[in-house]
Design an enzyme around this catalytic site. Sequence first.
Site, PDB file in Angstrom:
ATOM      1  N   LYS A   1       0.802  -1.359  -0.012  1.00 48.59           N
ATOM      2  CA  LYS A   1      -0.293  -0.175  -0.223  1.00 48.59           C
ATOM      3  C   LYS A   1       0.894   0.743   0.074  1.00 48.59           C
ATOM      4  CE  LYS A   1      -1.972   3.299   2.069  1.00 48.59           C
ATOM      5  NZ  LYS A   1      -1.617   4.260   2.218  1.00 48.59           N
TER       6      LYS A   1
ATOM      7  N   THR B   1       5.365   7.256  13.994  1.00 50.23           N
ATOM      8  CA  THR B   1       5.066   6.626  15.620  1.00 50.23           C
ATOM      9  C   THR B   1       3.129   6.540  15.375  1.00 50.23           C
ATOM     10  OG1 THR B   1       7.088   7.518  16.383  1.00 50.23           O
ATOM     11  CG2 THR B   1       5.384   6.837  17.896  1.00 50.23           C
TER      12      THR B   1
ATOM     13  N   GLY C   1       6.702   5.295   9.154  1.00 44.27           N
ATOM     14  CA  GLY C   1       6.229   5.629   8.872  1.00 44.27           C
ATOM     15  C   GLY C   1       5.918   6.654  10.319  1.00 44.27           C
TER      16      GLY C   1
ATOM     17  N   GLU D   1       8.695   0.367  12.171  1.00 44.76           N
ATOM     18  CA  GLU D   1      10.051   1.788  11.778  1.00 44.76           C
ATOM     19  C   GLU D   1       9.242   3.257  11.879  1.00 44.76           C
ATOM     20  OE1 GLU D   1      12.551   4.399  11.221  1.00 44.76           O
ATOM     21  OE2 GLU D   1      12.445   3.549   8.892  1.00 44.76           O
TER      22      GLU D   1
ATOM     23  N   GLU E   1       9.243  15.795  16.602  1.00 43.63           N
ATOM     24  CA  GLU E   1       9.316  15.372  15.045  1.00 43.63           C
ATOM     25  C   GLU E   1       8.816  16.310  14.032  1.00 43.63           C
ATOM     26  OE1 GLU E   1      10.487  11.057  12.551  1.00 43.63           O
ATOM     27  OE2 GLU E   1       8.737  11.616  13.204  1.00 43.63           O
TER      28      GLU E   1
ATOM     29  N   CYS F   1      13.154   9.772   8.590  1.00 48.17           N
ATOM     30  CA  CYS F   1      13.053   9.209  10.021  1.00 48.17           C
ATOM     31  C   CYS F   1      14.304   9.186  10.689  1.00 48.17           C
ATOM     32  CB  CYS F   1      12.152   7.877  10.232  1.00 48.17           C
ATOM     33  SG  CYS F   1      13.866   6.588   8.688  1.00 48.17           S
TER      34      CYS F   1
END
Length: 506
Positions: free
Chosen positions: A189, A244, A242, A264, A399, A298
Amino acid sequence: MSTTTNKVYELPYTGVRQYKMFINNQWVESASGETLDSVNPFTGKVWAQAPAGDKEDIDRAVQAAKVAFEGEWSTYTGSQRAALLRKLGDLIAENAENLAISEVVDNGKLIREMLGQTKSLPNWCYYFAGMADKIHGESIPVDVPNMINYTVREPLGVIGAIVPWNSPLLLTLWKLCPALAAGNTVVVKPSEVTPASLLELAKLIQEAGFPPGVVNFVTGFGQTAGDALAKHPDVRKIAFTGSTTTGKTIMKNSADHFARVTLELGGKSPNIIYDDADLSNAVNGVLAGVFAASGQTCMAGSRVLVHDAIYDEFAERLAERTSQIKLGNPLDMESEMGTVAFEGQYQKVLRYIQIAQDEGAKLLHGGKHPTAAELKDGFFVEPTIFGDVTNDMRIAQEEVFGPVVVLIRFKDEEDALRIANDTEFGLAAAVWTKDVQRAHRMASKINAGTVWINNYRKVSYSSPFGGYKASGIGRENGYEVMREYTQVKSVWVDTGNVITDPFKIL
Protein backbone atom coordinates in the site's frame (compact mmCIF):
# COMPACT_ATOMS: atom_id res chain seq x y z
CA MET A 1 28.76 24.91 -3.41
CA SER A 2 27.66 22.44 -6.05
CA THR A 3 30.23 20.92 -8.39
CA THR A 4 27.75 18.59 -10.08
CA THR A 5 27.44 18.61 -13.87
CA ASN A 6 24.61 20.92 -14.90
CA LYS A 7 21.75 18.86 -16.30
CA VAL A 8 18.02 19.23 -15.88
CA TYR A 9 16.05 16.01 -16.28
CA GLU A 10 12.54 16.00 -17.72
CA LEU A 11 9.55 13.67 -17.66
CA PRO A 12 9.38 11.54 -20.81
CA TYR A 13 5.71 12.48 -21.27
CA THR A 14 3.41 15.49 -20.93
CA GLY A 15 0.00 16.00 -19.37
CA VAL A 16 -1.43 14.18 -16.35
CA ARG A 17 -0.27 10.58 -16.28
CA GLN A 18 -2.97 7.98 -15.58
CA TYR A 19 -2.09 4.90 -13.52
CA LYS A 20 -3.93 1.74 -12.55
CA MET A 21 -3.40 -0.58 -9.58
CA PHE A 22 -1.62 -3.91 -9.90
CA ILE A 23 -3.60 -6.86 -8.50
CA ASN A 24 -3.12 -10.53 -9.42
CA ASN A 25 -0.86 -9.56 -12.33
CA GLN A 26 -3.53 -7.30 -13.82
CA TRP A 27 -3.83 -3.52 -14.10
CA VAL A 28 -7.18 -2.49 -12.61
CA GLU A 29 -9.18 0.53 -11.51
CA SER A 30 -10.45 0.83 -7.97
CA ALA A 31 -13.77 -0.89 -7.25
CA SER A 32 -15.31 2.49 -6.48
CA GLY A 33 -13.89 4.15 -9.59
CA GLU A 34 -12.45 6.91 -7.38
CA THR A 35 -8.98 8.34 -8.02
CA LEU A 36 -6.35 10.31 -6.13
CA ASP A 37 -4.01 13.04 -7.36
CA SER A 38 -0.24 13.19 -7.13
CA VAL A 39 0.94 16.80 -6.97
CA ASN A 40 4.39 17.81 -8.18
CA PRO A 41 5.72 19.70 -5.13
CA PHE A 42 7.94 21.89 -7.32
CA THR A 43 5.11 23.21 -9.47
CA GLY A 44 2.16 22.69 -7.13
CA LYS A 45 0.24 21.07 -9.99
CA VAL A 46 -1.26 17.61 -10.45
CA TRP A 47 1.02 15.50 -12.64
CA ALA A 48 -0.40 11.99 -12.12
CA GLN A 49 -3.53 10.19 -10.99
CA ALA A 50 -3.96 6.73 -9.49
CA PRO A 51 -6.94 4.69 -8.26
CA ALA A 52 -8.17 5.41 -4.74
CA GLY A 53 -8.50 1.84 -3.54
CA ASP A 54 -10.41 0.92 -0.40
CA LYS A 55 -11.42 -2.13 1.63
CA GLU A 56 -12.85 -3.99 -1.37
CA ASP A 57 -9.64 -3.56 -3.38
CA ILE A 58 -7.50 -4.59 -0.42
CA ASP A 59 -9.56 -7.75 0.01
CA ARG A 60 -9.19 -8.55 -3.69
CA ALA A 61 -5.41 -8.15 -3.44
CA VAL A 62 -5.07 -10.12 -0.21
CA GLN A 63 -7.12 -12.99 -1.62
CA ALA A 64 -4.93 -13.04 -4.74
CA ALA A 65 -1.83 -13.10 -2.53
CA LYS A 66 -3.29 -15.88 -0.37
CA VAL A 67 -4.13 -18.05 -3.38
CA ALA A 68 -0.63 -17.53 -4.78
CA PHE A 69 0.98 -18.34 -1.42
CA GLU A 70 -0.98 -21.57 -1.04
CA GLY A 71 -0.66 -22.47 -4.72
CA GLU A 72 1.97 -21.88 -7.39
CA TRP A 73 4.36 -19.76 -5.30
CA SER A 74 4.61 -22.52 -2.68
CA THR A 75 6.16 -24.82 -5.28
CA TYR A 76 9.04 -22.45 -6.04
CA THR A 77 12.40 -23.42 -4.60
CA GLY A 78 14.72 -20.91 -3.02
CA SER A 79 16.83 -20.95 -6.16
CA GLN A 80 13.80 -20.16 -8.31
CA ARG A 81 12.79 -17.26 -6.06
CA ALA A 82 16.38 -16.03 -6.20
CA ALA A 83 16.36 -16.04 -9.99
CA LEU A 84 13.27 -13.82 -10.06
CA LEU A 85 14.79 -11.39 -7.56
CA ARG A 86 17.96 -11.15 -9.64
CA LYS A 87 15.87 -10.51 -12.74
CA LEU A 88 14.02 -7.74 -10.92
CA GLY A 89 17.35 -6.24 -9.86
CA ASP A 90 18.52 -6.21 -13.47
CA LEU A 91 15.33 -4.49 -14.61
CA ILE A 92 15.61 -1.85 -11.89
CA ALA A 93 19.17 -1.15 -13.02
CA GLU A 94 18.01 -0.78 -16.63
CA ASN A 95 15.20 1.59 -15.61
CA ALA A 96 16.97 3.50 -12.84
CA GLU A 97 16.60 6.90 -14.50
CA ASN A 98 12.85 6.57 -15.09
CA LEU A 99 12.29 5.38 -11.52
CA ALA A 100 14.34 8.27 -10.15
CA ILE A 101 12.49 10.89 -12.17
CA SER A 102 9.10 9.49 -11.14
CA GLU A 103 10.00 9.69 -7.45
CA VAL A 104 11.49 13.18 -7.74
CA VAL A 105 8.32 14.51 -9.37
CA ASP A 106 6.22 12.67 -6.77
CA ASN A 107 7.94 13.91 -3.61
CA GLY A 108 10.49 16.62 -4.46
CA LYS A 109 13.65 14.71 -3.59
CA LEU A 110 16.79 15.67 -5.48
CA ILE A 111 17.54 13.90 -8.74
CA ARG A 112 21.21 13.89 -7.74
CA GLU A 113 20.27 11.79 -4.70
CA MET A 114 17.63 9.65 -6.38
CA LEU A 115 19.80 8.63 -9.34
CA GLY A 116 22.39 7.31 -6.92
CA GLN A 117 19.68 5.60 -4.89
CA THR A 118 17.89 3.92 -7.79
CA LYS A 119 21.20 2.69 -9.17
CA SER A 120 21.91 1.08 -5.79
CA LEU A 121 18.44 -0.48 -5.39
CA PRO A 122 19.34 -3.63 -7.38
CA ASN A 123 21.76 -4.51 -4.58
CA TRP A 124 18.79 -5.21 -2.28
CA CYS A 125 17.40 -7.63 -4.89
CA TYR A 126 20.75 -9.34 -5.35
CA TYR A 127 21.55 -9.55 -1.63
CA PHE A 128 18.24 -11.16 -0.70
CA ALA A 129 18.36 -13.37 -3.78
CA GLY A 130 21.46 -14.76 -2.12
CA MET A 131 19.42 -15.42 1.02
CA ALA A 132 16.58 -17.24 -0.72
CA ASP A 133 18.32 -20.64 -0.99
CA LYS A 134 20.06 -20.38 2.39
CA ILE A 135 17.08 -20.30 4.73
CA HIS A 136 17.47 -23.37 6.89
CA GLY A 137 16.84 -24.73 10.36
CA GLU A 138 18.99 -26.60 12.84
CA SER A 139 19.47 -30.10 14.18
CA ILE A 140 19.07 -29.99 17.96
CA PRO A 141 20.62 -32.56 20.35
CA VAL A 142 17.61 -32.96 22.65
CA ASP A 143 17.79 -34.73 26.01
CA VAL A 144 15.18 -37.36 25.08
CA PRO A 145 16.50 -40.83 24.14
CA ASN A 146 15.97 -42.17 20.62
CA MET A 147 14.62 -38.89 19.28
CA ILE A 148 15.78 -36.66 16.46
CA ASN A 149 14.74 -33.02 16.63
CA TYR A 150 15.20 -30.47 13.91
CA THR A 151 13.74 -27.08 13.01
CA VAL A 152 12.68 -25.58 9.70
CA ARG A 153 12.07 -21.93 8.86
CA GLU A 154 8.88 -21.38 6.90
CA PRO A 155 7.31 -18.27 5.35
CA LEU A 156 4.51 -16.50 7.20
CA GLY A 157 2.03 -16.05 4.37
CA VAL A 158 0.57 -12.77 3.09
CA ILE A 159 2.62 -9.72 4.07
CA GLY A 160 1.14 -6.22 4.09
CA ALA A 161 3.73 -3.52 3.32
CA ILE A 162 2.61 0.03 4.10
CA VAL A 163 5.12 2.48 2.69
CA PRO A 164 5.65 6.22 3.37
CA TRP A 165 6.03 9.11 0.96
CA ASN A 166 9.59 10.15 1.72
CA SER A 167 11.49 7.19 0.16
CA PRO A 168 8.88 4.88 -1.37
CA LEU A 169 11.15 2.86 -3.69
CA LEU A 170 13.90 2.20 -1.16
CA LEU A 171 11.58 1.44 1.74
CA THR A 172 9.42 -0.85 -0.38
CA LEU A 173 12.43 -2.95 -1.39
CA TRP A 174 13.52 -3.10 2.25
CA LYS A 175 10.29 -5.06 2.82
CA LEU A 176 9.62 -6.70 -0.52
CA CYS A 177 12.99 -8.37 -1.11
CA PRO A 178 13.32 -10.32 2.17
CA ALA A 179 9.61 -11.18 2.15
CA LEU A 180 9.85 -12.72 -1.32
CA ALA A 181 13.19 -14.40 -0.61
CA ALA A 182 11.55 -16.18 2.34
CA GLY A 183 8.63 -17.36 0.19
CA ASN A 184 5.90 -14.95 1.30
CA THR A 185 3.49 -13.05 -0.93
CA VAL A 186 3.01 -9.29 -0.59
CA VAL A 187 0.38 -6.57 -0.82
CA VAL A 188 1.98 -3.10 -0.99
CA LYS A 189 0.00 0.00 0.00
CA PRO A 190 1.90 3.09 -1.23
CA SER A 191 1.36 6.50 0.32
CA GLU A 192 -1.48 8.38 -1.31
CA VAL A 193 0.99 11.25 -1.74
CA THR A 194 3.51 9.28 -3.83
CA PRO A 195 1.94 6.41 -5.78
CA ALA A 196 3.72 6.82 -9.11
CA SER A 197 7.22 5.47 -8.56
CA LEU A 198 5.86 2.27 -6.99
CA LEU A 199 3.47 1.68 -9.86
CA GLU A 200 6.48 2.06 -12.16
CA LEU A 201 8.18 -0.58 -10.00
CA ALA A 202 5.11 -2.81 -10.37
CA LYS A 203 5.63 -2.79 -14.15
CA LEU A 204 9.12 -4.23 -13.63
CA ILE A 205 7.82 -6.87 -11.22
CA GLN A 206 5.37 -7.97 -13.88
CA GLU A 207 8.12 -8.00 -16.51
CA ALA A 208 10.40 -10.03 -14.23
CA GLY A 209 7.88 -12.88 -14.35
CA PHE A 210 6.62 -13.27 -10.78
CA PRO A 211 3.50 -15.49 -10.77
CA PRO A 212 0.07 -13.80 -10.46
CA GLY A 213 -0.79 -12.66 -6.94
CA VAL A 214 2.74 -12.87 -5.54
CA VAL A 215 3.14 -9.06 -5.50
CA ASN A 216 0.22 -6.62 -5.54
CA PHE A 217 0.02 -2.82 -5.31
CA VAL A 218 -3.14 -1.13 -4.02
CA THR A 219 -3.05 2.66 -4.08
CA GLY A 220 -5.35 4.48 -1.71
CA PHE A 221 -5.65 6.54 1.43
CA GLY A 222 -4.35 5.42 4.79
CA GLN A 223 -7.71 5.74 6.55
CA THR A 224 -9.32 3.37 4.04
CA ALA A 225 -6.88 1.12 2.20
CA GLY A 226 -4.15 1.18 4.84
CA ASP A 227 -6.58 0.57 7.67
CA ALA A 228 -8.21 -2.32 5.78
CA LEU A 229 -4.83 -3.95 5.12
CA ALA A 230 -3.78 -3.79 8.77
CA LYS A 231 -7.13 -5.24 9.89
CA HIS A 232 -7.39 -7.98 7.26
CA PRO A 233 -7.52 -11.40 8.98
CA ASP A 234 -5.59 -13.13 6.17
CA VAL A 235 -2.56 -10.82 6.50
CA ARG A 236 0.03 -12.53 8.68
CA LYS A 237 2.40 -9.59 9.05
CA ILE A 238 2.40 -5.83 8.54
CA ALA A 239 5.68 -4.10 7.70
CA PHE A 240 5.20 -0.37 8.17
CA THR A 241 7.41 2.70 7.92
CA GLY A 242 5.93 6.01 9.02
CA SER A 243 4.94 8.07 12.01
CA THR A 244 4.87 6.74 15.55
CA THR A 245 1.21 7.73 15.92
CA THR A 246 0.18 5.71 12.86
CA GLY A 247 2.42 2.85 13.99
CA LYS A 248 0.46 2.58 17.25
CA THR A 249 -2.80 2.35 15.30
CA ILE A 250 -1.42 -0.34 12.99
CA MET A 251 -0.16 -2.36 15.93
CA LYS A 252 -3.60 -2.23 17.58
CA ASN A 253 -5.37 -3.16 14.35
CA SER A 254 -3.00 -6.07 13.73
CA ALA A 255 -3.40 -7.41 17.25
CA ASP A 256 -6.99 -8.56 16.72
CA HIS A 257 -5.84 -11.32 14.36
CA PHE A 258 -2.36 -11.79 15.91
CA ALA A 259 -0.47 -10.55 12.87
CA ARG A 260 3.18 -9.81 13.38
CA VAL A 261 4.45 -6.26 12.91
CA THR A 262 7.67 -4.57 11.91
CA LEU A 263 7.40 -0.87 12.68
CA GLU A 264 10.06 1.62 11.62
CA LEU A 265 8.79 4.85 13.12
CA GLY A 266 9.82 8.38 14.01
CA GLY A 267 13.01 9.82 15.37
CA LYS A 268 14.59 12.87 16.95
CA SER A 269 18.14 11.71 16.51
CA PRO A 270 21.08 13.32 18.33
CA ASN A 271 24.14 14.35 16.30
CA ILE A 272 26.82 14.88 18.95
CA ILE A 273 29.80 17.14 18.17
CA TYR A 274 32.76 17.03 20.58
CA ASP A 275 35.41 19.72 20.84
CA ASP A 276 38.06 17.46 19.28
CA ALA A 277 35.98 16.72 16.17
CA ASP A 278 37.02 17.68 12.66
CA LEU A 279 34.63 20.62 12.47
CA SER A 280 34.54 20.94 8.69
CA ASN A 281 33.66 17.28 8.40
CA ALA A 282 31.10 17.57 11.20
CA VAL A 283 29.42 20.54 9.53
CA ASN A 284 29.05 18.54 6.33
CA GLY A 285 27.78 15.63 8.39
CA VAL A 286 25.04 17.79 9.88
CA LEU A 287 24.04 18.97 6.40
CA ALA A 288 23.96 15.37 5.17
CA GLY A 289 22.02 14.31 8.25
CA VAL A 290 19.11 16.68 7.76
CA PHE A 291 19.23 19.14 4.84
CA ALA A 292 20.25 16.71 2.08
CA ALA A 293 16.76 15.18 2.12
CA SER A 294 14.97 18.39 3.18
CA GLY A 295 14.79 16.81 6.62
CA GLN A 296 12.28 14.25 5.37
CA THR A 297 13.95 11.15 6.71
CA CYS A 298 13.16 9.22 9.87
CA MET A 299 16.85 9.14 10.76
CA ALA A 300 17.37 12.91 10.36
CA GLY A 301 20.01 14.24 12.76
CA SER A 302 17.70 17.03 13.81
CA ARG A 303 19.13 17.56 17.31
CA VAL A 304 22.74 18.73 17.09
CA LEU A 305 24.43 18.55 20.47
CA VAL A 306 27.54 20.75 20.51
CA HIS A 307 30.25 20.93 23.16
CA ASP A 308 30.33 24.27 25.00
CA ALA A 309 33.94 24.93 24.01
CA ILE A 310 33.17 24.98 20.28
CA TYR A 311 29.49 25.92 20.27
CA ASP A 312 29.85 29.47 18.95
CA GLU A 313 32.39 28.54 16.29
CA PHE A 314 30.37 25.53 15.14
CA ALA A 315 27.12 27.52 14.99
CA GLU A 316 28.81 30.19 12.87
CA ARG A 317 30.35 27.63 10.51
CA LEU A 318 27.08 25.74 10.14
CA ALA A 319 25.10 28.89 9.40
CA GLU A 320 27.67 30.03 6.84
CA ARG A 321 27.71 26.68 5.04
CA THR A 322 23.91 26.44 5.16
CA SER A 323 23.63 29.86 3.51
CA GLN A 324 25.43 28.41 0.48
CA ILE A 325 22.91 25.59 -0.09
CA LYS A 326 21.32 25.97 -3.51
CA LEU A 327 17.56 25.47 -3.50
CA GLY A 328 16.07 24.72 -6.87
CA ASN A 329 14.26 22.44 -9.26
CA PRO A 330 14.67 18.92 -7.85
CA LEU A 331 15.27 17.63 -11.39
CA ASP A 332 18.26 19.96 -11.79
CA MET A 333 21.53 18.20 -10.94
CA GLU A 334 22.90 21.46 -9.51
CA SER A 335 20.16 21.82 -6.89
CA GLU A 336 21.33 20.92 -3.40
CA MET A 337 17.97 20.93 -1.60
CA GLY A 338 14.51 20.30 -2.94
CA THR A 339 11.01 20.82 -1.66
CA VAL A 340 8.92 19.49 1.16
CA ALA A 341 6.84 16.66 -0.33
CA PHE A 342 3.32 18.10 -0.15
CA GLU A 343 1.37 21.10 1.09
CA GLY A 344 0.22 19.57 4.37
CA GLN A 345 3.79 18.78 5.36
CA TYR A 346 4.92 22.23 4.20
CA GLN A 347 2.40 23.88 6.51
CA LYS A 348 3.41 21.59 9.38
CA VAL A 349 7.08 22.58 9.04
CA LEU A 350 6.20 26.28 9.05
CA ARG A 351 4.09 25.77 12.18
CA TYR A 352 7.03 24.17 13.99
CA ILE A 353 9.29 27.05 12.98
CA GLN A 354 6.81 29.42 14.60
CA ILE A 355 6.58 27.19 17.68
CA ALA A 356 10.37 27.29 18.06
CA GLN A 357 10.40 31.08 17.92
CA ASP A 358 7.55 31.28 20.42
CA GLU A 359 9.55 29.01 22.76
CA GLY A 360 12.50 31.42 22.65
CA ALA A 361 14.83 29.54 20.31
CA LYS A 362 17.19 31.83 18.39
CA LEU A 363 16.77 31.73 14.61
CA LEU A 364 20.27 31.50 13.11
CA HIS A 365 19.29 30.87 9.50
CA GLY A 366 16.26 30.35 7.28
CA GLY A 367 12.82 29.99 8.73
CA LYS A 368 10.62 30.93 5.77
CA HIS A 369 9.67 30.30 2.17
CA PRO A 370 12.49 31.46 -0.15
CA THR A 371 11.92 34.67 -2.10
CA ALA A 372 13.40 33.63 -5.47
CA ALA A 373 10.81 33.90 -8.23
CA GLU A 374 11.61 30.47 -9.68
CA LEU A 375 10.77 28.85 -6.32
CA LYS A 376 7.47 30.61 -5.64
CA ASP A 377 5.18 27.75 -6.71
CA GLY A 378 7.03 24.98 -4.88
CA PHE A 379 6.69 23.76 -1.31
CA PHE A 380 10.12 25.12 -0.36
CA VAL A 381 11.26 25.89 3.17
CA GLU A 382 14.66 27.46 3.65
CA PRO A 383 17.16 25.25 5.51
CA THR A 384 16.56 26.41 9.07
CA ILE A 385 18.84 26.47 12.11
CA PHE A 386 17.81 27.30 15.67
CA GLY A 387 20.31 28.01 18.44
CA ASP A 388 19.98 28.42 22.20
CA VAL A 389 17.64 25.42 22.28
CA THR A 390 17.04 23.43 25.43
CA ASN A 391 16.07 19.79 25.24
CA ASP A 392 12.68 20.33 26.90
CA MET A 393 11.41 22.54 24.06
CA ARG A 394 8.86 21.05 21.65
CA ILE A 395 11.23 21.77 18.76
CA ALA A 396 13.75 19.45 20.46
CA GLN A 397 11.29 16.70 21.40
CA GLU A 398 8.82 16.44 18.50
CA GLU A 399 9.60 15.20 15.01
CA VAL A 400 9.33 18.05 12.48
CA PHE A 401 10.21 16.00 9.39
CA GLY A 402 11.48 19.01 7.52
CA PRO A 403 14.69 21.02 6.98
CA VAL A 404 14.94 22.24 10.57
CA VAL A 405 17.84 21.59 12.92
CA VAL A 406 18.32 22.68 16.54
CA LEU A 407 21.61 23.32 18.34
CA ILE A 408 21.86 22.28 22.00
CA ARG A 409 24.88 22.88 24.22
CA PHE A 410 26.46 20.18 26.39
CA LYS A 411 29.27 20.31 28.97
CA ASP A 412 30.77 16.83 29.12
CA GLU A 413 30.19 13.19 28.17
CA GLU A 414 27.68 12.58 30.94
CA ASP A 415 25.72 15.66 29.93
CA ALA A 416 25.74 14.65 26.26
CA LEU A 417 24.41 11.18 27.07
CA ARG A 418 21.70 12.58 29.33
CA ILE A 419 20.46 14.93 26.59
CA ALA A 420 20.83 12.35 23.80
CA ASN A 421 18.70 9.78 25.62
CA ASP A 422 16.14 12.27 26.95
CA THR A 423 13.59 11.59 24.21
CA GLU A 424 10.82 9.10 23.51
CA PHE A 425 12.61 8.11 20.30
CA GLY A 426 15.65 5.93 19.67
CA LEU A 427 16.20 5.49 15.96
CA ALA A 428 19.67 6.82 15.20
CA ALA A 429 22.55 8.92 16.52
CA ALA A 430 26.04 10.05 15.62
CA VAL A 431 29.20 10.91 17.54
CA TRP A 432 31.89 13.17 16.13
CA THR A 433 35.22 12.81 17.95
CA LYS A 434 38.81 11.74 17.41
CA ASP A 435 38.86 9.92 20.77
CA VAL A 436 38.23 6.28 19.81
CA GLN A 437 37.59 5.20 23.40
CA ARG A 438 34.99 7.91 23.89
CA ALA A 439 33.38 7.04 20.56
CA HIS A 440 32.84 3.43 21.61
CA ARG A 441 31.67 4.41 25.10
CA MET A 442 29.07 6.70 23.60
CA ALA A 443 27.96 4.13 21.02
CA SER A 444 27.36 1.59 23.79
CA LYS A 445 25.33 3.97 25.96
CA ILE A 446 23.17 5.84 23.45
CA ASN A 447 19.67 4.37 23.21
CA ALA A 448 19.39 4.07 19.45
CA GLY A 449 19.20 1.30 16.87
CA THR A 450 21.95 2.82 14.71
CA VAL A 451 24.98 4.85 15.81
CA TRP A 452 27.42 6.37 13.34
CA ILE A 453 30.88 7.53 14.36
CA ASN A 454 32.24 10.49 12.36
CA ASN A 455 29.60 10.09 9.66
CA TYR A 456 25.85 10.21 9.22
CA ARG A 457 22.93 8.71 7.26
CA LYS A 458 24.69 5.65 5.86
CA VAL A 459 22.66 2.48 5.35
CA SER A 460 23.24 -0.85 3.62
CA TYR A 461 21.24 -3.88 2.57
CA SER A 462 23.62 -5.96 4.71
CA SER A 463 23.24 -4.05 8.00
CA PRO A 464 20.11 -4.20 10.19
CA PHE A 465 18.15 -0.98 10.69
CA GLY A 466 15.44 -0.17 13.21
CA GLY A 467 14.70 1.68 16.40
CA TYR A 468 14.56 1.57 20.16
CA LYS A 469 11.63 2.85 22.26
CA ALA A 470 8.98 4.75 20.26
CA SER A 471 11.08 4.47 17.10
CA GLY A 472 9.83 1.00 16.34
CA ILE A 473 9.76 -2.76 16.63
CA GLY A 474 11.85 -5.23 14.65
CA ARG A 475 14.62 -4.74 12.12
CA GLU A 476 14.94 -4.34 8.38
CA ASN A 477 17.93 -5.31 6.18
CA GLY A 478 20.77 -7.71 6.84
CA TYR A 479 20.44 -11.35 7.81
CA GLU A 480 18.51 -10.23 10.87
CA VAL A 481 15.45 -9.35 8.79
CA MET A 482 14.98 -12.94 7.60
CA ARG A 483 13.84 -13.81 11.13
CA GLU A 484 11.08 -11.21 10.70
CA TYR A 485 9.64 -12.92 7.61
CA THR A 486 9.84 -16.57 8.71
CA GLN A 487 8.47 -18.72 11.49
CA VAL A 488 10.11 -21.71 13.14
CA LYS A 489 8.68 -25.21 13.16
CA SER A 490 10.11 -27.89 15.45
CA VAL A 491 9.96 -31.48 14.12
CA TRP A 492 10.42 -34.54 16.38
CA VAL A 493 11.24 -37.97 14.93
CA ASP A 494 11.09 -41.08 17.09
CA THR A 495 13.79 -43.61 16.14
CA GLY A 496 12.82 -46.51 18.39
CA ASN A 497 10.92 -45.58 21.55
CA VAL A 498 7.91 -47.62 22.70
CA ILE A 499 5.17 -45.73 24.52
CA THR A 500 4.51 -47.80 27.64
CA ASP A 501 2.91 -45.06 29.73
CA PRO A 502 0.78 -42.69 27.62
CA PHE A 503 0.37 -40.34 30.60
CA LYS A 504 4.09 -39.76 31.12
CA ILE A 505 5.43 -36.92 29.00
CA LEU A 506 9.08 -36.76 30.06
